[in-house]
Write a protein that holds these residues in place. Sequence first.
Motif, PDB file in Angstrom:
ATOM      1  N   THR A 179      90.528  14.522  68.662  1.00 48.22           N
ATOM      2  CA  THR A 179      91.065  14.245  69.664  1.00 48.22           C
ATOM      3  C   THR A 179      90.424  15.272  70.398  1.00 48.22           C
ATOM      4  N   THR A 180      90.588  16.544  69.976  1.00 49.22           N
ATOM      5  CA  THR A 180      90.104  18.226  70.638  1.00 49.22           C
ATOM      6  C   THR A 180      88.724  17.859  70.706  1.00 49.22           C
ATOM      7  N   GLY A 181      87.671  17.198  70.172  1.00 49.87           N
ATOM      8  CA  GLY A 181      86.040  17.133  69.478  1.00 49.87           C
ATOM      9  C   GLY A 181      85.746  15.796  70.724  1.00 49.87           C
ATOM     10  N   PHE A 182      86.637  14.667  70.827  1.00 44.61           N
ATOM     11  CA  PHE A 182      86.298  14.534  72.066  1.00 44.61           C
ATOM     12  C   PHE A 182      86.594  14.736  72.504  1.00 44.61           C
ATOM     13  N   SER A 183      87.592  15.672  73.479  1.00 42.02           N
ATOM     14  CA  SER A 183      87.887  15.620  74.749  1.00 42.02           C
ATOM     15  C   SER A 183      86.503  16.831  75.281  1.00 42.02           C
ATOM     16  N   GLN A 184      85.892  17.506  74.544  1.00 37.74           N
ATOM     17  CA  GLN A 184      84.715  17.928  74.908  1.00 37.74           C
ATOM     18  C   GLN A 184      83.847  17.726  75.454  1.00 37.74           C
ATOM     19  N   THR A 185      83.976  15.992  74.840  1.00 35.80           N
ATOM     20  CA  THR A 185      82.463  14.863  75.189  1.00 35.80           C
ATOM     21  C   THR A 185      82.301  14.886  76.674  1.00 35.80           C
ATOM     22  N   LYS A 186      82.174  15.356  78.151  1.00 39.60           N
ATOM     23  CA  LYS A 186      82.013  15.284  79.249  1.00 39.60           C
ATOM     24  C   LYS A 186      81.034  14.640  79.608  1.00 39.60           C
ATOM     25  N   MET A 187      80.958  14.486  80.986  1.00 44.02           N
ATOM     26  CA  MET A 187      80.164  12.860  82.001  1.00 44.02           C
ATOM     27  C   MET A 187      79.096  13.789  82.993  1.00 44.02           C
ATOM     28  N   VAL A 188      78.039  13.628  82.216  1.00 39.35           N
ATOM     29  CA  VAL A 188      76.738  13.406  83.202  1.00 39.35           C
ATOM     30  C   VAL A 188      76.299  12.730  83.803  1.00 39.35           C
ATOM     31  N   GLY A 189      76.026  12.223  85.141  1.00 37.37           N
ATOM     32  CA  GLY A 189      74.579  11.509  85.312  1.00 37.37           C
ATOM     33  C   GLY A 189      75.350  10.335  85.130  1.00 37.37           C
ATOM     34  N   GLY A 190      76.261   9.634  85.023  1.00 39.24           N
ATOM     35  CA  GLY A 190      76.933   8.895  84.268  1.00 39.24           C
ATOM     36  C   GLY A 190      76.849   8.491  82.630  1.00 39.24           C
ATOM     37  N   ALA A 191      77.455   9.311  82.096  1.00 37.33           N
ATOM     38  CA  ALA A 191      76.451   9.574  80.554  1.00 37.33           C
ATOM     39  C   ALA A 191      77.359  10.484  80.082  1.00 37.33           C
ATOM     40  N   PRO A 192      78.429   9.971  79.231  1.00 37.98           N
ATOM     41  CA  PRO A 192      78.811  10.504  77.994  1.00 37.98           C
ATOM     42  C   PRO A 192      77.291  12.121  77.354  1.00 37.98           C
ATOM     43  N   MET A 193      77.679  13.246  77.757  1.00 33.89           N
ATOM     44  CA  MET A 193      77.253  13.927  76.956  1.00 33.89           C
ATOM     45  C   MET A 193      77.936  14.569  75.566  1.00 33.89           C
ATOM     46  N   TYR A 194      77.323  14.557  74.097  1.00 33.88           N
ATOM     47  CA  TYR A 194      78.237  14.198  72.773  1.00 33.88           C
ATOM     48  C   TYR A 194      78.180  15.924  72.616  1.00 33.88           C
ATOM     49  N   PRO A 195      78.517  16.186  72.201  1.00 33.42           N
ATOM     50  CA  PRO A 195      78.699  17.676  71.932  1.00 33.42           C
ATOM     51  C   PRO A 195      77.644  17.194  70.108  1.00 33.42           C
ATOM     52  N   SER A 196      77.617  16.252  68.956  1.00 33.34           N
ATOM     53  CA  SER A 196      77.245  15.857  68.480  1.00 33.34           C
ATOM     54  C   SER A 196      75.800  16.182  68.805  1.00 33.34           C
ATOM     55  N   LYS A 197      75.407  15.982  69.913  1.00 34.74           N
ATOM     56  CA  LYS A 197      73.916  15.182  70.148  1.00 34.74           C
ATOM     57  C   LYS A 197      73.001  17.043  69.951  1.00 34.74           C
ATOM     58  N   ASP A 198      71.968  16.464  69.922  1.00 30.60           N
ATOM     59  CA  ASP A 198      71.627  18.203  70.474  1.00 30.60           C
ATOM     60  C   ASP A 198      70.917  17.629  72.211  1.00 30.60           C
ATOM     61  N   ILE A 199      70.490  18.373  73.275  1.00 33.24           N
ATOM     62  CA  ILE A 199      69.546  18.484  74.136  1.00 33.24           C
ATOM     63  C   ILE A 199      69.093  17.295  74.873  1.00 33.24           C
ATOM     64  N   VAL A 200      67.985  17.260  74.589  1.00 33.08           N
ATOM     65  CA  VAL A 200      67.213  15.873  74.628  1.00 33.08           C
ATOM     66  C   VAL A 200      68.059  14.438  74.526  1.00 33.08           C
ATOM     67  N   SER A 201      68.756  14.781  73.353  1.00 35.10           N
ATOM     68  CA  SER A 201      69.326  12.812  72.828  1.00 35.10           C
ATOM     69  C   SER A 201      70.121  12.793  73.892  1.00 35.10           C
ATOM     70  N   ASN A 202      71.413  13.512  74.339  1.00 36.30           N
ATOM     71  CA  ASN A 202      71.993  13.690  75.620  1.00 36.30           C
ATOM     72  C   ASN A 202      71.712  13.455  77.074  1.00 36.30           C
ATOM     73  N   ALA A 203      70.291  14.414  76.990  1.00 31.99           N
ATOM     74  CA  ALA A 203      69.731  14.220  78.743  1.00 31.99           C
ATOM     75  C   ALA A 203      69.001  12.948  79.048  1.00 31.99           C
ATOM     76  N   VAL A 204      68.663  12.773  78.017  1.00 33.04           N
ATOM     77  CA  VAL A 204      67.778  11.324  78.302  1.00 33.04           C
ATOM     78  C   VAL A 204      68.716   9.792  79.238  1.00 33.04           C
ATOM     79  N   ASN A 205      70.220   9.676  78.622  1.00 28.89           N
ATOM     80  CA  ASN A 205      70.757   9.346  79.255  1.00 28.89           C
ATOM     81  C   ASN A 205      71.474   9.805  80.596  1.00 28.89           C
ATOM     82  N   SER A 206      71.496  10.973  81.283  1.00 25.28           N
ATOM     83  CA  SER A 206      71.919  10.825  82.226  1.00 25.28           C
ATOM     84  C   SER A 206      71.095  10.795  82.894  1.00 25.28           C
ATOM     85  N   LYS A 207      71.415   9.720  84.335  1.00 25.60           N
ATOM     86  CA  LYS A 207      70.874   9.188  85.331  1.00 25.60           C
ATOM     87  C   LYS A 207      70.175  10.280  86.132  1.00 25.60           C
TER      88      LYS A 207
END
Length: 186
Positions: free
Chosen positions: A20-48
């Motif tokens: 739950t704590t790990g999940f709560s760190q996931t933030k929404m940016v540009g309509g997409a979840p930014m997962y703490p387990s993914k790198d910067i680019v892998s998350n950013a490509v999903n943000s509109k």
Amino acid sequence: MKSLRTLTLMASCVGFMTITTGFSQTKMVGGAPMYPSKDIVSNAVNSKDHTTLVAAVKAAGLVEILQSEGPFTVFAPTNSAFEKLPEGTVATLLKPENKSKLQSVLTYHVVAGKYNASDLMEWIKKGNGMTELTTVNGDKLTAMMSEGTIMIKDGAGNVSTVTIADVNQSNGVIHVVDTVVLPSTK
């Protein structure tokens, strides 16, 4: 036997709290979840809200660097931040012949190391209202506070506001900003 069940139940609860704590760190940016387990680019490509930034990172040949171990602190301008630049600036920067200029602009938004908002606020407080950050391109940014919000100022005096702080990544942290900061023209 009862204590073994109690211990198992407690272990399950601790495991649940960790997830739950790990999940709560996931933030929404540009309509997409930014997962703490993914790198910067892998998350950013999903943000509109960051399609221009992602296109620029690709054109500058910085994808592999921003997918590397890091850690990095990235002040990530939104599409609307790029739209504030004079007309034609982005199109000009994206041309192959301007790759080094584009790299300079983008790496001016990156600081080596992982610095959350609390780190920046602490340094600002210790610095009597501001602190200097050395970017990956070698130029300085100034971090300061205004009404509890972190602001980033470039050498020309342009100021960017952190609109979403502490978007944790596997290789650092992103702070979403509303204005593109520009390095000095050496």
